[in-house]
Each structure stands twice: as structure tokens, then as C-alpha cells.
Motif scaffolding. Structure first.
Motif, PDB file in Angstrom:
ATOM      1  N   UNK A 167       1.078  -0.999   0.082  1.00 52.72           N
ATOM      2  CA  UNK A 167       0.399   0.340  -0.130  1.00 52.72           C
ATOM      3  C   UNK A 167       0.553   1.822   0.498  1.00 52.72           C
ATOM      4  N   UNK A 168       2.345   0.894   0.925  1.00 48.72           N
ATOM      5  CA  UNK A 168       2.271   2.430   0.664  1.00 48.72           C
ATOM      6  C   UNK A 168       3.878   2.712  -0.910  1.00 48.72           C
ATOM      7  N   UNK A 169       4.170   1.211  -1.526  1.00 49.91           N
ATOM      8  CA  UNK A 169       4.573   1.549  -2.985  1.00 49.91           C
ATOM      9  C   UNK A 169       3.394   2.031  -3.845  1.00 49.91           C
ATOM     10  N   UNK A 170       2.615   1.647  -3.584  1.00 51.86           N
ATOM     11  CA  UNK A 170       1.207   2.270  -4.749  1.00 51.86           C
ATOM     12  C   UNK A 170       0.924   3.517  -3.795  1.00 51.86           C
ATOM     13  N   UNK A 171       1.266   4.063  -3.120  1.00 50.16           N
ATOM     14  CA  UNK A 171       0.783   5.547  -2.353  1.00 50.16           C
ATOM     15  C   UNK A 171       1.554   6.585  -3.383  1.00 50.16           C
ATOM     16  N   UNK A 172       3.168   5.865  -3.141  1.00 46.91           N
ATOM     17  CA  UNK A 172       4.183   6.989  -3.404  1.00 46.91           C
ATOM     18  C   UNK A 172       4.171   6.471  -4.700  1.00 46.91           C
ATOM     19  N   UNK A 173       4.261   5.544  -5.387  1.00 50.61           N
ATOM     20  CA  UNK A 173       5.144   5.918  -6.903  1.00 50.61           C
ATOM     21  C   UNK A 173       3.163   5.970  -7.969  1.00 50.61           C
ATOM     22  N   UNK A 174       2.404   5.110  -7.419  1.00 51.68           N
ATOM     23  CA  UNK A 174       0.911   5.449  -8.209  1.00 51.68           C
ATOM     24  C   UNK A 174       0.382   6.257  -8.006  1.00 51.68           C
ATOM     25  N   UNK A 175       0.166   7.415  -6.769  1.00 48.25           N
ATOM     26  CA  UNK A 175      -1.223   8.186  -6.505  1.00 48.25           C
ATOM     27  C   UNK A 175      -2.409   8.370  -7.476  1.00 48.25           C
ATOM     28  N   UNK A 176      -1.703   8.151  -8.883  1.00 46.99           N
ATOM     29  CA  UNK A 176      -3.721   8.616  -9.716  1.00 46.99           C
ATOM     30  C   UNK A 176      -3.699   7.542 -10.310  1.00 46.99           C
ATOM     31  N   UNK A 177      -3.419   5.621  -9.345  1.00 44.80           N
ATOM     32  CA  UNK A 177      -3.338   4.494 -10.285  1.00 44.80           C
ATOM     33  C   UNK A 177      -5.120   4.338  -9.785  1.00 44.80           C
ATOM     34  N   UNK A 178      -5.265   3.427 -10.668  1.00 47.14           N
ATOM     35  CA  UNK A 178      -6.581   2.061 -10.376  1.00 47.14           C
ATOM     36  C   UNK A 178      -6.520   0.997  -9.483  1.00 47.14           C
ATOM     37  N   UNK A 179      -6.897   0.331  -8.232  1.00 44.21           N
ATOM     38  CA  UNK A 179      -5.899  -0.561  -7.602  1.00 44.21           C
ATOM     39  C   UNK A 179      -7.341  -1.594  -7.544  1.00 44.21           C
ATOM     40  N   UNK A 180      -7.184  -2.878  -8.084  1.00 44.89           N
ATOM     41  CA  UNK A 180      -7.973  -3.904  -8.172  1.00 44.89           C
ATOM     42  C   UNK A 180      -6.865  -5.094  -7.684  1.00 44.89           C
ATOM     43  N   UNK A 181      -7.465  -5.207  -6.205  1.00 43.38           N
ATOM     44  CA  UNK A 181      -7.329  -5.599  -4.963  1.00 43.38           C
ATOM     45  C   UNK A 181      -7.891  -7.206  -5.109  1.00 43.38           C
TER      46      UNK A 181
END
Length: 205
Positions: free
Chosen positions: A154-168
Motif C-alpha cells: 500500500x505504501x509503495x502504491x501511494x508513493x509511486x502511483x498516486x493517480x492509479x486505480x488498484x484492483x486487489x
């Protein structure tokens, strides 16, 4: 004088050496292949290879654009395994569907499977460590995670891809609120839009 017994012994000795060499070669080959599957287990946080089910794939596709809406979409499956998610998204119409996977044998298998399914031009598979892979270029990120890795991811996603959509899939992101979730149990899929999360929730890895 060479007797028949001596000849037989020599023949048996040569045969035994050939058998040992063959057995050793097979054993070495198996060890090399198995090492690619076993090595990730020795990492502090690893993503095991567990193939997605047909129901899970259907749930992932539910959140992705179709037909003419997908032209500019760049998608990444994090820990892509045998490539079935990447292939399925490409078959749905995603023109830039990528996967990142640490196991080289699974990467090569995925490339072959994409070629066999006729979607090879729209897919790419990278043999890299997901923790060192840059997520920034992607609009959609798919993850079939394990519970102990979701906080760091989650930290990596927020830091590197703050405008992306995530499917978990299988496990949700621990601190972010999903826009929607579907199904239940191991087939549950959570959908997030990181751009809609408060920037104050960003934390450093």
C-alpha cells in the motif's frame, strides 16, 4: 589376454558411468527449475505462485474498461505468475497489459501462453522483483497479495502511483477505503481509486 569377464566388467563400468552422468544431469536440471520456485520463499516478504481461478479473473475484468474505452490504458499485474490475468485483460481489449514476476520460468511460460492466445503484441512480461519495479507508468494495478505484504505494498502504491486505480484480490489494502468490492471469500475483489484518497494518508516506505 582380455577375457570375456574383463570385457563385461569394462562394459558395465562404462554403462554405470553413463547412468550416473545422466542421472546427475537430470537432477541438476530439476534443481535449477525448482530453485526459481523455492528461492522467493526465503525472502522476508514473498508473493507465492497461486493461480487465479476463473471466478477471480471474471471479477477482475468487471472493473476494467472494455472495447473503445481502453486505448490509453496501461495495466500491470503485480506478481503475474503464469500470465493468465495479463492474457485475460489483453483479450478483453487492453492494448498495453503487462506483468512483473520474479520467477523466470513463469515469465517465459507467460510469454509463450500470450503468443499461443494471440495477444502477444499487447502484452509484456518483466522478470523483476516487484519491490524494485516502478509502478508510476500504469493506470491500473492488479495484485493477488498475501496478508503480510499488503501494508508495505500500500505504501509503495501511494508513493509511486498516486493517480492509479488498484484492483486487489484475496486481501484488501489495509488503510485505504475501496470504492467498491464484489463477491466473497477468496473470490473477493476490492477496487480503489488512489487519486480519490486524501493526500494526508501518504506515508513513506
Amino acid at each position: 589376454m582380455v577375457t570375456q569377464t574383463d570385457t563385461t566388467k569394462k562394459s558395465m563400468s562404462s554403462g554405470a558411468k553413463a547412468l550416473i552422468a545422466t542421472t546427475g544431469g537430470i537432477g541438476l536440471g530439476i534443481s535449477i527449475i525448482c530453485a526459481a520456485f523455492v528461492a522467493p520463499a526465503f525472502r522476508r516478504i514473498c508473493l507465492p505462485y497461486v493461480p487465479a481461478t476463473a471466478e477471480q479473473i471474471k471479477n477482475v475484468l468487471h472493473f476494467l474498461p472494455r472495447n473503445g474505452n481502453q486505448v490509453q490504458v496501461r495495466l500491470l499485474d503485480i506478481g503475474s505468475g503464469d500470465g493468465r490475468i495479463v492474457i485475460a485483460t489483453a483479450q478483453q481489449g487492453i492494448k498495453c497489459s503487462h506483468g512483473v514476476e520474479l520467477n523466470p520460468w513463469l515469465v517465459w511460460y507467460s510469454r509463450f501462453a500470450a503468443l499461443k492466445c494471440g495477444v502477444y503484441p499487447n502484452t509484456r512480461f518483466f522478470c523483476k522483483d516487484l519491490w524494485r519495479f516502478n509502478l508510476k507508468p500504469y493506470d491500473y494495478l492488479i495484485i493477488f497479495g498475501v496478508e503480510q505484504m499488503m501494508d508495505q505494498l500500500e505504501n509503495k502504491l501511494i508513493l509511486e502511483a498516486p493517480h492509479s486505480k488498484v484492483i486487489a484480490c484475496r486481501f484488501p489494502l489495509p488503510n485505504l477505503k475501496p470504492i467498491k468490492s464484489i463477491d466473497a471469500g477468496v473470490n473477493t475483489v476490492w477496487f480503489y481509486n488512489l487519486s480519490e484518497n486524501n493526500t494526508s494518508s501518504r506515508r513513506q516506505i
